[in-house]
Write an enzyme that holds these catalytic residues in place. Structure first.
Site, PDB file in Angstrom:
ATOM      1  N   TYR A  52       0.841  -1.190   0.000  1.00  0.00           N
ATOM      2  CA  TYR A  52       0.000   0.000   0.000  1.00  0.00           C
ATOM      3  C   TYR A  52       0.882   1.248   0.000  1.00  0.00           C
ATOM      4  O   TYR A  52       1.592   1.525   0.961  1.00  0.00           O
ATOM      5  CB  TYR A  52      -0.933   0.016   1.209  1.00  0.00           C
ATOM      6  CG  TYR A  52      -1.968  -1.089   1.218  1.00  0.00           C
ATOM      7  CD1 TYR A  52      -2.240  -1.846   0.074  1.00  0.00           C
ATOM      8  CD2 TYR A  52      -2.695  -1.373   2.375  1.00  0.00           C
ATOM      9  CE1 TYR A  52      -3.192  -2.855   0.085  1.00  0.00           C
ATOM     10  CE2 TYR A  52      -3.663  -2.382   2.389  1.00  0.00           C
ATOM     11  CZ  TYR A  52      -3.894  -3.121   1.242  1.00  0.00           C
ATOM     12  OH  TYR A  52      -4.843  -4.125   1.260  1.00  0.00           O
ATOM     13  N   SER A 217     -13.259  -4.406  -0.196  1.00  0.00           N
ATOM     14  CA  SER A 217     -14.087  -3.741  -1.211  1.00  0.00           C
ATOM     15  C   SER A 217     -15.578  -3.982  -0.958  1.00  0.00           C
ATOM     16  O   SER A 217     -16.298  -4.457  -1.838  1.00  0.00           O
ATOM     17  CB  SER A 217     -13.700  -4.190  -2.623  1.00  0.00           C
ATOM     18  OG  SER A 217     -12.475  -3.626  -3.023  1.00  0.00           O
ATOM     19  N   PRO A 218     -16.082  -3.641   0.231  1.00  0.00           N
ATOM     20  CA  PRO A 218     -17.468  -3.947   0.576  1.00  0.00           C
ATOM     21  C   PRO A 218     -18.512  -3.112  -0.157  1.00  0.00           C
ATOM     22  O   PRO A 218     -19.707  -3.413  -0.057  1.00  0.00           O
ATOM     23  CB  PRO A 218     -17.521  -3.660   2.085  1.00  0.00           C
ATOM     24  CG  PRO A 218     -16.452  -2.641   2.302  1.00  0.00           C
ATOM     25  CD  PRO A 218     -15.351  -3.013   1.358  1.00  0.00           C
ATOM     26  N   GLY A 222     -17.271  -4.832  -8.479  1.00  0.00           N
ATOM     27  CA  GLY A 222     -16.421  -5.947  -8.889  1.00  0.00           C
ATOM     28  C   GLY A 222     -15.005  -5.643  -8.484  1.00  0.00           C
ATOM     29  O   GLY A 222     -14.765  -5.002  -7.457  1.00  0.00           O
ATOM     30  N   GLU A 237     -33.085  -0.524  -8.520  1.00  0.00           N
ATOM     31  CA  GLU A 237     -33.954  -1.148  -7.520  1.00  0.00           C
ATOM     32  C   GLU A 237     -33.200  -1.432  -6.226  1.00  0.00           C
ATOM     33  O   GLU A 237     -33.741  -1.252  -5.127  1.00  0.00           O
ATOM     34  CB  GLU A 237     -34.539  -2.451  -8.077  1.00  0.00           C
ATOM     35  CG  GLU A 237     -35.582  -2.256  -9.156  1.00  0.00           C
ATOM     36  CD  GLU A 237     -36.190  -3.574  -9.585  1.00  0.00           C
ATOM     37  OE1 GLU A 237     -37.399  -3.772  -9.337  1.00  0.00           O
ATOM     38  OE2 GLU A 237     -35.455  -4.410 -10.148  1.00  0.00           O
TER      39      GLU A 237
END
Length: 308
Positions: A52, A217-218, A222, A237
């Site tokens: 990172y 990546s909640p 994708g 929706e």
């Protein structure tokens, strides 16, 4: 904030995690505010990786809070190693694991990691080398516990055959929209694309083996395809229902997306990647929000998944 004990450890952890992948986007004062906000909201778990910011995120983190023993004892700190971006390869050699960990500890200004994860599977792995590296790090007190990230059940089994320490974590991608670790089990025998078991039943495996799943990546559609929250072109929706539930529970959309993961009985930790302190605080409101079974399945269905 909901807390639970990671199996086979003495770690009592928040089920919402502050991820530190994007700290290079912030100035030092803003990083300190973000970390303080996380602590005030009840987050005690902080996730890092040596890649990172090419390691800079770990340095920024420790500098921002002026890391010292009194601050360190309030935190559960996890980092990851094994990816070598410049060479475009993975490396689980003993030498690389140990040298990476030493560098991580130096950047974080701490004597130990609570958990060290192997970041992505190295197909050239020699499990005995991993075992030797883990034993050395554990014996020296530099790492308390070990785990993996993005690993299949058989990859974990191969490692665990040789590693005496129990692997306690597997970090996997999961959101309402990105659900391959759930899909095939729901659509078994349907003969559709959703029925294809692409992840070797890894969620069920982790539950059987008492391995804590951490969802990265909640809020993504994708693999870094952008957020589904607010995407009315593709998920109208779903977003309508999320807003409806946000009003019902008096929280934000982010909290509902978080709660969909924390509602799962596997005690999944949600790894936040946000650099926005308001959104981080909003997400924490989903830590123990009691979505009903019907609400959970309605969200899943409106994300485009089949419920036969």
């Amino acid at each position: 904030m909901k807390y639970f004990k990671i199996a086979n450890t003495d770690l009592n952890v928040s089920n919402v995690v502050m991820g530190n992948m994007r700290l290079t986007q912030l100035a030092k004062p803003d990083i300190e505010v973000l970390i303080r906000t996380a602590l005030e909201e009840g987050i005690n778990f902080f996730d890092h990786a040596d890649i990172y910011g090419a390691g800079e995120c770990e340095t920024l983190f420790s500098d921002a809070i002026q890391m010292n023993p009194s601050i360190r004892e309030k935190m559960i700190i996890q980092s990851k190693c094994g990816i070598r971006p410049p060479e475009k390869m993975y490396d689980f050699s003993k030498e690389h694991i140990i040298s990476s960990t030493e560098a991580i500890l130096n950047r974080l200004q701490t004597d130990y990691l609570d958990i060290l994860l192997l970041h992505r599977p190295d197909t050239l792995v020699e499990p005995t080398e991993v075992a030797e590296a883990f034993e050395e790090l554990h014996r020296s007190g530099k790492v308390k516990y070990f785990g993996v990230s993005n690993h299949t059940p058989m990859q974990i089994e191969l490692l665990q055959k040789y590693i005496p320490q129990k692997l306690v974590v597997n970090q996997l991608q999961l959101s309402i929209v990105h659900t391959p670790i759930i899909d095939s089990g729901i659509a078994l025998n349907m003969g559709i694309d959703q029925s294809i078991n692409r992840d070797s039943s890894v969620l069920d495996y982790c539950r059987l083996k008492d391995i804590t799943v951490q969802a990265w990546s909640p809020y993504q559609k994708g693999f870094f395809d952008g957020p589904f929250l607010g995407d009315y072109e593709n998920y109208a929706e779903l977003n309508d229902l999320i807003k409806e539930l946000a009003i019902k529970y008096e929280v934000t959309d982010t909290a509902i997306a978080t709660a969909w993961i924390t509602r799962h009985p596997a005690n999944i930790q949600v790894v936040l990647g946000t650099t926005n302190k308001e959104r981080l605080a909003d997400a924490c409101k989903g830590s123990d929000l009691p979505l009903s079974r019907k609400e959970w399945y309605d969200l899943y269905r409106l994300a485009g998944h089949m419920i036969p």
